[in-house]
Design a protein around this motif. Structure first.
Motif, PDB file in Angstrom:
ATOM      1  N   LEU A  21      28.894 -16.587  48.035  1.00 30.49           N
ATOM      2  CA  LEU A  21      27.513 -16.429  47.568  1.00 30.49           C
ATOM      3  C   LEU A  21      27.119 -17.604  46.677  1.00 30.49           C
ATOM      4  O   LEU A  21      27.890 -18.026  45.809  1.00 30.49           O
ATOM      5  CB  LEU A  21      27.372 -15.130  46.780  1.00 30.49           C
ATOM      6  N   GLY A  22      25.900 -18.116  46.894  1.00 28.58           N
ATOM      7  CA  GLY A  22      25.358 -19.156  46.028  1.00 28.58           C
ATOM      8  C   GLY A  22      24.918 -18.579  44.695  1.00 28.58           C
ATOM      9  O   GLY A  22      24.231 -17.546  44.639  1.00 28.58           O
TER      10      GLY A  22
ATOM     11  N   LEU B  47      32.174 -18.217  45.063  1.00 28.20           N
ATOM     12  CA  LEU B  47      30.890 -18.441  44.401  1.00 28.20           C
ATOM     13  C   LEU B  47      30.621 -19.938  44.415  1.00 28.20           C
ATOM     14  O   LEU B  47      31.525 -20.732  44.121  1.00 28.20           O
ATOM     15  CB  LEU B  47      30.939 -17.910  42.965  1.00 28.20           C
ATOM     16  N   TRP B  48      29.344 -20.335  44.702  1.00 25.27           N
ATOM     17  CA  TRP B  48      29.082 -21.729  45.002  1.00 25.27           C
ATOM     18  C   TRP B  48      27.868 -22.260  44.250  1.00 25.27           C
ATOM     19  O   TRP B  48      26.935 -21.521  43.949  1.00 25.27           O
ATOM     20  CB  TRP B  48      28.855 -21.901  46.501  1.00 25.27           C
TER      21      TRP B  48
ATOM     22  N   GLY C 246      33.265 -22.940  44.064  1.00 21.29           N
ATOM     23  CA  GLY C 246      33.106 -24.135  44.881  1.00 21.29           C
ATOM     24  C   GLY C 246      31.790 -24.843  44.691  1.00 21.29           C
ATOM     25  O   GLY C 246      30.813 -24.280  44.182  1.00 21.29           O
ATOM     26  N   SER C 247      31.761 -26.092  45.125  1.00 24.31           N
ATOM     27  CA  SER C 247      30.537 -26.898  45.113  1.00 24.31           C
ATOM     28  C   SER C 247      30.211 -27.308  46.531  1.00 24.31           C
ATOM     29  O   SER C 247      31.047 -27.832  47.253  1.00 24.31           O
ATOM     30  CB  SER C 247      30.706 -28.145  44.233  1.00 24.31           C
ATOM     31  N   SER C 248      28.954 -27.051  46.911  1.00 19.88           N
ATOM     32  CA  SER C 248      28.494 -27.429  48.253  1.00 19.88           C
ATOM     33  C   SER C 248      27.057 -27.931  48.144  1.00 19.88           C
ATOM     34  O   SER C 248      26.127 -27.202  48.364  1.00 19.88           O
ATOM     35  CB  SER C 248      28.568 -26.236  49.204  1.00 19.88           C
TER      36      SER C 248
ATOM     37  N   ILE D 138      31.626 -18.417  55.382  1.00 14.12           N
ATOM     38  CA  ILE D 138      30.192 -18.657  55.388  1.00 14.12           C
ATOM     39  C   ILE D 138      29.652 -18.407  53.996  1.00 14.12           C
ATOM     40  O   ILE D 138      29.847 -17.334  53.419  1.00 14.12           O
ATOM     41  CB  ILE D 138      29.467 -17.760  56.411  1.00 14.12           C
ATOM     42  N   LEU D 139      28.999 -19.416  53.442  1.00 13.83           N
ATOM     43  CA  LEU D 139      28.381 -19.354  52.121  1.00 13.83           C
ATOM     44  C   LEU D 139      26.909 -19.010  52.281  1.00 13.83           C
ATOM     45  O   LEU D 139      26.161 -19.745  52.935  1.00 13.83           O
ATOM     46  CB  LEU D 139      28.558 -20.705  51.411  1.00 13.83           C
ATOM     47  N   LEU D 140      26.489 -17.904  51.695  1.00 10.42           N
ATOM     48  CA  LEU D 140      25.106 -17.439  51.775  1.00 10.42           C
ATOM     49  C   LEU D 140      24.395 -17.728  50.466  1.00 10.42           C
ATOM     50  O   LEU D 140      24.821 -17.267  49.399  1.00 10.42           O
ATOM     51  CB  LEU D 140      25.079 -15.927  52.052  1.00 10.42           C
TER      52      LEU D 140
END
Length: 309
Positions: free
Chosen positions: A7-8, A36-37, A87-89, A279-281
């Motif tokens: 999740l962002g 968490l991103w 994480g960082s995206s 998958i990051l939402l």
């Protein structure tokens, strides 16, 4: 086997960072989100001298006017959680001094018990480079190459020694060290960037451009890895900038991940079939506040798991 879901975190101006970031992070971890991103947007040029993503005439979204610093945001989330990866995206790597970024990420990983995922990209905004970068925009690829090398050196055993084009570390003790090797993931859109990923990184951070397009990019990346003799697996985390709506969107003109919860879960299922790891939402741009963000995240997560995603 279900796809990992991330999740962002809330970084935009409608959120109270000190209160909402820890609150959303705790709620996401309780729901079952495994990571968490954050993303990076350093400034909002006004008037814009360059279109979004460098595309002429494409306007910058209004939500980019106020985006919190990513590592501060991750630190707030780290203090509020116990298990979720952080994480960082993506971090726009050339906007950071390599040694200082390496040490900051190592400190965050040590403090969080080994949960950091370092996602890097080169960015595209000339204005951000003019304001913050230590290298010119034309040198962004070389800057990223050196930053990755500096990170590996700083995170490795002492004494740390590095003699690069811009970074010079004489024999030195540099701590704290990460709790475990920090994975480095890259956005990698061009041919040269994909080669950098295959040769020097642990994973890939694609954007959700539609299931067929992502599947083709993933096939090309795997083929390149085979050509270059890579045997280590490539970790994959797909970024989804979802546009949630309460009512369903007209299917005839709908874009992926634009619509109500059922449509978003339908798109999730299509992308999960590609075989990516995670998958990051990111719902933060369309949520009015943290409460709505948590509600959307909960409903999507529960429906996704109920559908075997």
């Amino acid at each position: 086997m279900t796809t990992r879901l991330g999740l962002g975190l809330p970084q935009m101006r409608q959120y109270d960072l000190g209160k909402d970031v820890p609150d959303v992070a705790r709620a996401a971890e309780r729901l079952g989100y495994e990571s968490l991103w954050v993303f990076e947007r350093a400034l909002f040029p006004e008037p814009a001298t360059q279109g979004l993503y460098g595309v002429e005439g494409l306007p910058w979204p209004d939500e980019y006017r106020n985006v919190a610093e990513p590592l501060v945001t991750l630190t707030l989330a780290a203090a509020a959680t116990e298990r979720a990866e952080l994480g960082s995206s993506v971090l726009v790597a050339p906007l950071h001094v390599p040694f200082q970024l390496a040490k900051a990420l190592a400190s965050l990983d040590a403090a969080s018990g080994g949960r950091v995922v370092a996602g890097f990209g080169t960015g595209w905004s000339h204005d951000e480079y003019a304001a913050a970068s230590v290298r010119p925009f034309a040198e962004r690829g070389r800057a990223l190459d050196e930053l990755i090398e500096v990170c590996r050196a700083v995170w490795g055993p002492d004494p740390v020694v590095y003699d690069g084009e811009f970074t010079k570390i004489a024999s030195a003790v540099v701590g704290p060290k990460p709790a475990r090797p920090i994975p480095v993931l890259l956005a990698a859109g061009s041919g040269r960037a994909r080669r950098r990923l295959v040769d020097h990184a642990d994973g890939w951070l694609p954007n959700a451009l539609g299931a067929e397009a992502v599947a083709e990019q993933w096939r090309q990346l795997r083929d390149l890895a085979a050509e270059r003799g890579r045997t280590e697996p490539i970790r994959t985390v797909l970024r989804v900038n979802a546009r949630y709506r309460k009512a369903p969107q007209d299917p005839s003109g709908r874009r992926p991940f634009h619509g109500d919860v059922d449509q978003i879960v339908e798109d999730l299922a299509a992308h999960a079939e590609i075989g990516l790891d995670e998958i990051l939402l990111d719902f933060q741009s369309t949520a009015r506040d943290a409460e709505e963000l948590k509600d959307i995240a909960a409903e999507v997560y529960e429906k996704a798991r109920a559908n075997g995603i």
